[in-house]
Design a protein around this motif. Structure first.
Motif, PDB file in Angstrom:
ATOM      1  N   LEU A   1       6.861  15.715   9.026  1.00 44.11           N
ATOM      2  CA  LEU A   1       6.471  17.086   8.680  1.00 44.11           C
ATOM      3  C   LEU A   1       5.077  17.427   9.183  1.00 44.11           C
ATOM      4  N   VAL A   2       4.233  16.408   9.337  1.00 40.37           N
ATOM      5  CA  VAL A   2       2.840  16.638   9.733  1.00 40.37           C
ATOM      6  C   VAL A   2       2.469  15.666  10.858  1.00 40.37           C
ATOM      7  N   PRO A   3       3.057  15.838  12.037  1.00 37.80           N
ATOM      8  CA  PRO A   3       2.799  14.880  13.125  1.00 37.80           C
ATOM      9  C   PRO A   3       1.383  14.941  13.674  1.00 37.80           C
ATOM     10  N   GLU A   4       0.638  15.969  13.294  1.00 42.38           N
ATOM     11  CA  GLU A   4      -0.752  16.074  13.750  1.00 42.38           C
ATOM     12  C   GLU A   4      -1.645  14.989  13.141  1.00 42.38           C
ATOM     13  N   ILE A   5      -1.199  14.386  12.045  1.00 41.95           N
ATOM     14  CA  ILE A   5      -2.028  13.438  11.301  1.00 41.95           C
ATOM     15  C   ILE A   5      -1.436  12.031  11.397  1.00 41.95           C
ATOM     16  N   ALA A   6      -2.267  11.061  11.774  1.00 43.89           N
ATOM     17  CA  ALA A   6      -1.881   9.646  11.791  1.00 43.89           C
ATOM     18  C   ALA A   6      -2.395   8.988  10.515  1.00 43.89           C
ATOM     19  N   LEU A   7      -1.599   8.088   9.944  1.00 37.79           N
ATOM     20  CA  LEU A   7      -1.946   7.445   8.683  1.00 37.79           C
ATOM     21  C   LEU A   7      -1.615   5.960   8.722  1.00 37.79           C
ATOM     22  N   HIS A   8      -2.402   5.177   7.992  1.00 40.24           N
ATOM     23  CA  HIS A   8      -2.062   3.781   7.732  1.00 40.24           C
ATOM     24  C   HIS A   8      -1.077   3.762   6.561  1.00 40.24           C
ATOM     25  N   LEU A   9       0.193   3.465   6.841  1.00 35.84           N
ATOM     26  CA  LEU A   9       1.230   3.531   5.811  1.00 35.84           C
ATOM     27  C   LEU A   9       2.012   2.221   5.753  1.00 35.84           C
ATOM     28  N   ALA A  10       2.543   1.935   4.562  1.00 33.83           N
ATOM     29  CA  ALA A  10       3.433   0.795   4.377  1.00 33.83           C
ATOM     30  C   ALA A  10       4.866   1.239   4.632  1.00 33.83           C
ATOM     31  N   THR A  11       5.696   0.314   5.072  1.00 33.03           N
ATOM     32  CA  THR A  11       7.099   0.635   5.312  1.00 33.03           C
ATOM     33  C   THR A  11       7.977   0.312   4.109  1.00 33.03           C
ATOM     34  N   GLU A  12       7.503  -0.582   3.235  1.00 35.22           N
ATOM     35  CA  GLU A  12       8.225  -0.938   2.017  1.00 35.22           C
ATOM     36  C   GLU A  12       7.233  -1.089   0.888  1.00 35.22           C
ATOM     37  N   ILE A  13       7.648  -0.801  -0.335  1.00 37.06           N
ATOM     38  CA  ILE A  13       6.710  -0.862  -1.445  1.00 37.06           C
ATOM     39  C   ILE A  13       6.496  -2.278  -1.969  1.00 37.06           C
ATOM     40  N   THR A  14       7.539  -3.112  -2.001  1.00 39.40           N
ATOM     41  CA  THR A  14       7.390  -4.433  -2.622  1.00 39.40           C
ATOM     42  C   THR A  14       6.385  -5.325  -1.900  1.00 39.40           C
ATOM     43  N   PRO A  15       6.455  -5.487  -0.573  1.00 39.79           N
ATOM     44  CA  PRO A  15       5.459  -6.351   0.095  1.00 39.79           C
ATOM     45  C   PRO A  15       4.023  -5.888  -0.089  1.00 39.79           C
ATOM     46  N   ILE A  16       3.764  -4.580   0.025  1.00 39.61           N
ATOM     47  CA  ILE A  16       2.389  -4.105  -0.122  1.00 39.61           C
ATOM     48  C   ILE A  16       1.912  -4.265  -1.563  1.00 39.61           C
ATOM     49  N   TRP A  17       2.807  -4.085  -2.516  1.00 37.35           N
ATOM     50  CA  TRP A  17       2.465  -4.267  -3.924  1.00 37.35           C
ATOM     51  C   TRP A  17       2.104  -5.732  -4.191  1.00 37.35           C
ATOM     52  N   GLN A  18       2.922  -6.650  -3.687  1.00 34.76           N
ATOM     53  CA  GLN A  18       2.651  -8.078  -3.874  1.00 34.76           C
ATOM     54  C   GLN A  18       1.360  -8.497  -3.178  1.00 34.76           C
ATOM     55  N   ALA A  19       1.132  -7.974  -1.983  1.00 35.75           N
ATOM     56  CA  ALA A  19      -0.097  -8.302  -1.266  1.00 35.75           C
ATOM     57  C   ALA A  19      -1.323  -7.795  -2.012  1.00 35.75           C
TER      58      ALA A  19
END
Length: 213
Positions: free
Chosen positions: A18-36
Motif C-alpha cells: 500500500l505504501v511502496p514509497e517507504i522501506a522498512l525493517h520488517l519481520a516475516t514471521e512473529i514467532t522467530p522475532i519474538w523468541q529472538a
C-alpha cells in the motif's frame, strides 16, 4: 549488540504494497522475532514485537499523508504508539516541520530510528510514556491503539485533551473492540491486506477518524 543493530539483524527490508514509497525493517514471521527478542533481552513474557510489522492503522495513515501532504506539511507532528514508525516517516516525507515518534518499548524506538535512517528522514524519539504531556503538536497520529481496554482507558482522555488544546488527532482503526463509539469524524477508509499470522482475516477495513474533544 545495540538495539538498532538487533532490529537490522532480525528483519529484512521490505516495502509494503500500500505504501511502496517507504522501506522498512520488517519481520516475516512473529514467532522467530519474538523468541529472538526474549533471548536478547534475557526476559520472558515480554510484549509481542509490534514494531517488527506494519499494522493496518499505520499503513492507512501513511497512505493518507503521502496522498494529501498538506495535512502535515509545515506542522509539528506526533506519531503516538508509533510501532515501526511508518506514519512518522510518511509525515516527514510529506514535509512536516518536525516529527516525533512516541513508544514505551525501547526496541520500537530503535526500529523507528533504523527505519527513519533507511528512508533518509529525521524523527525524534523521546523516551518513556508521553501520555500526560502538554500539547506541543499540531497533528497527532494514532494508529491501531484501541485494541485493549486498559490501553484505551489510559490514552483516550489524553488524546481528547490534545484535541481540545488545538491538535488535530487522527485515529486510524481497523475495527478493534475498544474504539470509542462517539466523538469521531470519519476522514477516509482503506481496505488493507493483512496476514493470518497476525490477524483473524485476510483484510481489514481501516477508517481514519478525526477525534473530537
Amino acid at each position: 549488540m545495540n538495539p538498532e543493530d538487533f532490529v537490522r539483524g532480525h528483519t529484512t527490508i521490505a516495502r509494503p504494497a500500500l505504501v511502496p514509497e517507504i522501506a522498512l525493517h520488517l519481520a516475516t514471521e512473529i514467532t522467530p522475532i519474538w523468541q529472538a527478542t526474549e533471548t536478547w533481552l534475557a526476559e520472558r513474557n515480554i510484549e509481542p514485537p509490534f514494531w517488527a510489522f506494519a499494522w493496518p492503522g499505520g499503513l492507512a495513515t501513511a497512505r493518507l499523508l503521502l496522498d494529501e501532504p498538506g495535512r502535515v506539511a509545515g506542522k509539528r507532528v506526533l506519531d503516538f504508539a508509533a510501532g515501526c514508525g511508518i506514519a512518522a516517516i510518511a509525515a516527514a516525507m510529506a514535509g512536516a516541520a518536525s516529527v516525533e515518534a512516541a513508544e514505551i518499548d525501547p526496541l520500537a524506538l530503535a526500529a523507528v530510528r533504523a527505519n527513519a535512517a533507511l528512508n533518509g528522514v529525521t524523527i525524534a524519539t523521546p523516551d518513556g510514556d508521553i501520555v500526560g504531556a502538554p500539547c506541543r503538536w499540531d497533528v497527532i497520529l494514532a494508529g491501531d491503539v484501541c485494541y485493549e481496554a486498559p490501553m484505551t482507558a489510559h490514552i483516550l482522555p489524553w488524546l481528547r485533551a490534545m484535541a481540545a488544546a488545538g491538535a488535530e488527532v487522527l485515529l486510524a482503526d481497523p475495527g478493534r473492540a475498544y474504539l470509542p463509539r462517539e466523538g469521531l469524524e470519519p476522514v477516509v477508509t482503506h481496505i488493507i491486506a493483512t496476514t493470518l499470522e497476525l490477524e483473524d482475516r485476510a483484510q481489514r477495513e481501516v477508517t481514519i477518524n478525526r477525534l473530537l474533544p
